[in-house]
Design an enzyme around this catalytic site. Sequence first.
Site, PDB file in Angstrom:
ATOM      1  N   LEU A  82      44.765  34.951  52.789  1.00 59.97           N
ATOM      2  CA  LEU A  82      43.948  36.162  52.668  1.00 59.97           C
ATOM      3  C   LEU A  82      43.519  36.221  51.205  1.00 59.97           C
ATOM      4  O   LEU A  82      44.301  35.870  50.314  1.00 59.97           O
ATOM      5  CB  LEU A  82      44.768  37.414  53.013  1.00 59.97           C
ATOM      6  CG  LEU A  82      45.181  37.579  54.485  1.00 59.97           C
ATOM      7  CD1 LEU A  82      46.031  38.833  54.656  1.00 59.97           C
ATOM      8  CD2 LEU A  82      43.964  37.641  55.401  1.00 59.97           C
ATOM      9  N   ASP A  83      42.307  36.693  50.960  1.00 61.20           N
ATOM     10  CA  ASP A  83      41.819  36.796  49.584  1.00 61.20           C
ATOM     11  C   ASP A  83      42.694  37.743  48.772  1.00 61.20           C
ATOM     12  O   ASP A  83      43.362  38.622  49.322  1.00 61.20           O
ATOM     13  CB  ASP A  83      40.384  37.343  49.557  1.00 61.20           C
ATOM     14  CG  ASP A  83      39.403  36.379  50.202  1.00 61.20           C
ATOM     15  OD1 ASP A  83      39.684  35.179  50.232  1.00 61.20           O
ATOM     16  OD2 ASP A  83      38.343  36.866  50.668  1.00 61.20           O
ATOM     17  N   TRP A  84      42.589  37.611  47.458  1.00 61.96           N
ATOM     18  CA  TRP A  84      43.317  38.473  46.523  1.00 61.96           C
ATOM     19  C   TRP A  84      43.091  39.956  46.849  1.00 61.96           C
ATOM     20  O   TRP A  84      44.016  40.763  46.837  1.00 61.96           O
ATOM     21  CB  TRP A  84      42.808  38.140  45.111  1.00 61.96           C
ATOM     22  CG  TRP A  84      43.427  38.950  44.031  1.00 61.96           C
ATOM     23  CD1 TRP A  84      44.634  38.712  43.432  1.00 61.96           C
ATOM     24  CD2 TRP A  84      42.878  40.117  43.418  1.00 61.96           C
ATOM     25  NE1 TRP A  84      44.870  39.660  42.483  1.00 61.96           N
ATOM     26  CE2 TRP A  84      43.812  40.540  42.443  1.00 61.96           C
ATOM     27  CE3 TRP A  84      41.702  40.845  43.585  1.00 61.96           C
ATOM     28  CZ2 TRP A  84      43.594  41.661  41.652  1.00 61.96           C
ATOM     29  CZ3 TRP A  84      41.492  41.964  42.793  1.00 61.96           C
ATOM     30  CH2 TRP A  84      42.432  42.362  41.838  1.00 61.96           C
ATOM     31  N   LYS A  87      33.769  37.897  54.892  1.00 61.83           N
ATOM     32  CA  LYS A  87      32.811  38.441  53.917  1.00 61.83           C
ATOM     33  C   LYS A  87      31.474  37.721  54.029  1.00 61.83           C
ATOM     34  O   LYS A  87      30.408  38.344  54.015  1.00 61.83           O
ATOM     35  CB  LYS A  87      33.371  38.293  52.497  1.00 61.83           C
ATOM     36  CG  LYS A  87      34.588  39.165  52.222  1.00 61.83           C
ATOM     37  CD  LYS A  87      35.177  38.848  50.862  1.00 61.83           C
ATOM     38  CE  LYS A  87      36.482  39.613  50.650  1.00 61.83           C
ATOM     39  NZ  LYS A  87      37.232  39.136  49.496  1.00 61.83           N
TER      40      LYS A  87
END
Length: 240
Positions: A100-102, A190
């Site tokens: 998962l992204d930051w 995204k």
Amino acid sequence: MRINKYIAHAGVASRRNAEELIKNGHVTINGTVVDNLATQVKASDRVEIDGSPIYNEEKVYYLLNKPRGVISSVSDEKGRKTVVDLLPEVRERIYPVGRLDWDTSGLLILTNDGDFTDKMIHPRNEIDKVYLARVKGIATKENLRPLTRGVMVDGRKTKPAHYHIVKVDKEKNRSVVELTIHEGRNHQVKKMFEEVGLLVDKLSRIRFGTLDLAGLRPGEFRKLSKKEISQLHNAAINNK
Ligand code: URA
């Protein structure tokens, strides 16, 4: 056991990453470099990756509600907080199943089981990954429809996805949409929304296969039960 399977079992790398390590000469058995993927390992063999011995540990599986501001890796060269830092009492060498992204929060599994990881993340197994995205703009059936057929992301079409419009706030010009995908490419959700003209400003993963985050606040984690692990295995459509 074959060397690539042995390394995956040890939880050091996924089966595919293990193959790369072997082909690139990083792996030794009893001090001799092996680059043949079919090489068999005996219980008494000493296997090392770049000189560090690896051992076959008991398999463990954790569910974490990842908060924003933490990176999904095992270590960080800049010393930033990683998801593994959030489970300090776990002694096995666990790593996240996918990323998962930051700035993305939500459901993340951590394990030392490489075969399980491969099964969960391979798109052909069609494990649902469900995201809740707050986007700038007004979501409509018309602008979201391309997501159900696939959109171009990094030069490759995404697999068909499902969406559900949860909320549209005309005053604030923003919407909340649930998106279900089976892939896990870099920044995929995204980028998919960007392709249909909606910018994600908050993202959370709320479901992974049969698992959700019930009872876990951001930063909290728990062990998965045997039943939950077998339900995840069964959710893979190419179950082997
Ligand atoms: N898609 C994204 O864009 N970010 C994530 O963290 C996960 C899926």
